[in-house]
Design a protein around this motif. Sequence first.
Motif, mmCIF file in Angstrom:
data_model
loop_
_atom_site.group_PDB
_atom_site.id
_atom_site.type_symbol
_atom_site.label_atom_id
_atom_site.label_comp_id
_atom_site.label_asym_id
_atom_site.label_seq_id
_atom_site.Cartn_x
_atom_site.Cartn_y
_atom_site.Cartn_z
ATOM 1 N N SER A 96 -47.873 23.151 35.502
ATOM 2 C CA SER A 96 -46.618 23.797 36.074
ATOM 3 C C SER A 96 -45.780 22.556 35.785
ATOM 4 N N SER A 97 -44.584 22.598 35.422
ATOM 5 C CA SER A 97 -43.368 21.925 34.994
ATOM 6 C C SER A 97 -42.980 20.859 36.349
ATOM 7 N N GLN A 98 -42.354 19.995 36.094
ATOM 8 C CA GLN A 98 -42.047 18.861 37.032
ATOM 9 C C GLN A 98 -41.150 19.566 38.127
ATOM 10 N N PHE A 99 -40.687 20.499 38.111
ATOM 11 C CA PHE A 99 -39.464 21.181 39.014
ATOM 12 C C PHE A 99 -40.257 22.471 39.487
ATOM 13 N N ARG A 120 -40.521 14.597 45.654
ATOM 14 C CA ARG A 120 -39.590 15.848 45.446
ATOM 15 C C ARG A 120 -40.536 17.032 45.517
ATOM 16 N N ALA A 121 -39.805 17.916 46.665
ATOM 17 C CA ALA A 121 -40.453 19.063 46.867
ATOM 18 C C ALA A 121 -40.177 20.101 45.454
ATOM 19 N N ALA A 122 -41.105 20.919 45.388
ATOM 20 C CA ALA A 122 -40.768 22.041 44.308
ATOM 21 C C ALA A 122 -39.417 22.731 44.357
ATOM 22 N N ALA A 123 -38.782 22.663 43.157
ATOM 23 C CA ALA A 123 -37.595 23.462 43.408
ATOM 24 C C ALA A 123 -37.535 24.966 42.717
ATOM 25 N N LEU A 124 -38.815 25.239 42.063
ATOM 26 C CA LEU A 124 -39.038 26.604 41.317
ATOM 27 C C LEU A 124 -40.511 26.858 41.660
ATOM 28 N N LEU A 160 -50.719 26.023 36.509
ATOM 29 C CA LEU A 160 -51.275 25.114 37.891
ATOM 30 C C LEU A 160 -50.652 23.977 37.927
ATOM 31 N N PRO A 161 -50.418 23.465 39.125
ATOM 32 C CA PRO A 161 -49.974 22.124 39.391
ATOM 33 C C PRO A 161 -51.368 21.324 39.188
#
Length: 773
Positions: A426-429, A449-453, A460-461
Amino acid sequence: MTAGKWLKTACNLCYINCGIEVFVNNERLEKVRGDRSSPKSQGYLCNKATRIPYYAHHKDRLTKPLRRRADGGFDEIEWDVAIAEIAARLREIVDKHGGKTIALYGGGGQGNHAGGAYASGLLRALGSRSVFNALSQEKTGDFWVNGHMFGSQTCHTAEDVHHCDLLLVIGANPWIAHGFPNARDHLNQIRKDPERKLIVIDPRRTETAEMADLHLAVRPGTDSFLLGALLATLIRSDRIDHAFIQEHTIGFADVKQALLNIPVEEWAAAADISIADLERCAAMIAAAKAMVVRVELGIQQGINSTLNSYLEKLLIMLSGNFGRKGTNHLHSWLQPLWGNSPNQTFAPTGDAIIGGLLPPNIFPEAVLNDHPDRLCCVWIDSSNPANTAANTEAVERALRSLDLCVVVDVAMTETARLAHYVLPASSQFEKTEFTLFNFEFPTNYFQVRAAALPPLAGTLPEPEIYTRLAVALGLLPGDNVLAPLREIARRSRPEFAAAFRAFIGENPAAVPALVLYHTLGQTLPDGTAAAAPMWSAALACAKRTPQAVRRAIGASDDVADDQLGDLLFDTIVSARQGTAITRHDYDEVWSLIGHSDRKVRLVVPQMLEWLARLDPQAAGAPKEFPFMLAAGGRRMFNANQIFRDPAWRREDPDGALLINSSDLSELGAKDGDWVAVESMVGRLVVRCKVDDGMRNGQLALPHGYGQAYPASDGERLINGPRINLLTESGNRDPIAGTPYHKNVAVRLALVSAQEAAAYQSQSERIHMRAAAQ
């Protein structure tokens, strides 16, 4: 997931990681603005950050695990198949060769370090201890010097730029590259204040140099000569801080004699700096009440890079510009981003391990030599060494020869194309993230930073990737075993601390970071379970610097010392805009020095010997390669390798070669032409761009290009220069192994009309693809 709202997060384009807000609508990141509530950046936003949506959404994302076929192509496979096969092959390598033949490369790119905690934890459980990353491509010479002078390689200098009356910038361009919070604001404040001054040492007249009161356009590769001559001038004219030296340092007499031995006129001539300008620089330093020295890769990836870092520190110390408001300092850590490994070597090559890290320059040799402990397996997380490490051809050959190469990334990178398995992250956001780039003093900051998306379907993270792999390897108990520990975490933090210690003692094969993720992590707010490993870091930080932590988080006297770490951790995971973690008084900087007497060691014997060996007659480029190329500069619209979509750039789409107009004219080319750049190991064809801020004989190419990206017809085309086709692994620092990327000897040649047309056509196809978006 929240739609149609502004959410707090952080920029992922440089290590300042400014606080930003992103507007998310229908699961897409649409807009970016500075976060005014960020205690660190206070709403600051640079031009690059506004383009983050091009990182968050592009057509080169991976959504399925991939397995390489014998013919070099890839097949999509299911996650459970990929995990099972990788686990089996890892076990086979450990059983046959030992865990020491496995290395981690990367472990977190710009803006994301959360994955690194899990990757390194899992590989260490297998017996791996070797780590390559971007820090050891750039900074380990500085770490080595700090270890000798300050007592630990984790001691790291910070800059109180906000309060200085003289800013000395060496090999850096903070107007473009930042490097300290709110850089452009502070540069403008210095420019407008007649009581504050700016000196820039840089071969090119950069955007920052244009603002300077004094610009020393040093000959490329001669920074050690200039810094040595400057220090000798200060010594000879007795413009040093004797009281500071006496109180806070050891070894001045030997350093003084070494500097007095320098032939100032000869060294200044080697650097192509007049004695008058040298004297003016020395006078400005002596007149300053508070000077900050700001350095970057211009000297840390330049010739004599470790010696450069030593001379930079001597300049700070001998002038007494350390430990006071408006000067250089050391800073605290929540969790050190690197380690302390003095006198350790990597057996397969004999190179030094500095900060617990290995230099990417030795990666090909570490794989390709015949040492019994050579690397057989490399796990690559959020890194692209096929593009970023020196000598692309050798790196690719090493990657192809590995018994196992696994890449965890968001896109099909140049490195991923050479891997046996590629796992889509998964991307950084799209996940919880944080960075360990916390380099501020007197107040230091941290942001979870909580996920924005939501995660892109199929990805997968990293904590989930490593959970599945750890279970398959027998390095993580099942949920039935972890569930009681999780319930204790919900009930009582002190009780959990005791239970966690007992659990790890009873389950020594378990990966602690993953245990925390599945227990304490499940109790954290806003889905920030991935930040659970920072609990241990918060406890340690509060124990090291309790008063600084109390000031930072406003802890009352009623909070006991043994509760302070938990309060710090809870503050960190709850503050979406980030939070201060330590707030020191200026005179507390001495407590951060590693030596027991809290004094700085000025004498580093290897450095004084190196200084004595410097030969001014050897300065400059060799005749057969008369140009000196700075390979990998920062520009207005380039960033790191995570930005793959060329549409994000508003200018410089081809990553042009910067060249002085007279050099270009002598070549017989004109602005905008395609020309060939040739080094000892490779050749590139690039578009040239006139820049008369460049010295004669100096060239520059940017980093962050060279990625293959699909054109409108689906063909993957290389966007801009893949600069490490020109660099050579042996052109490196003899101690740290860091590359001399800022001083690559090259020559130029005209290209045929046919070759120029082919490159022009490719450029147009890439740009048409970008414009269509």
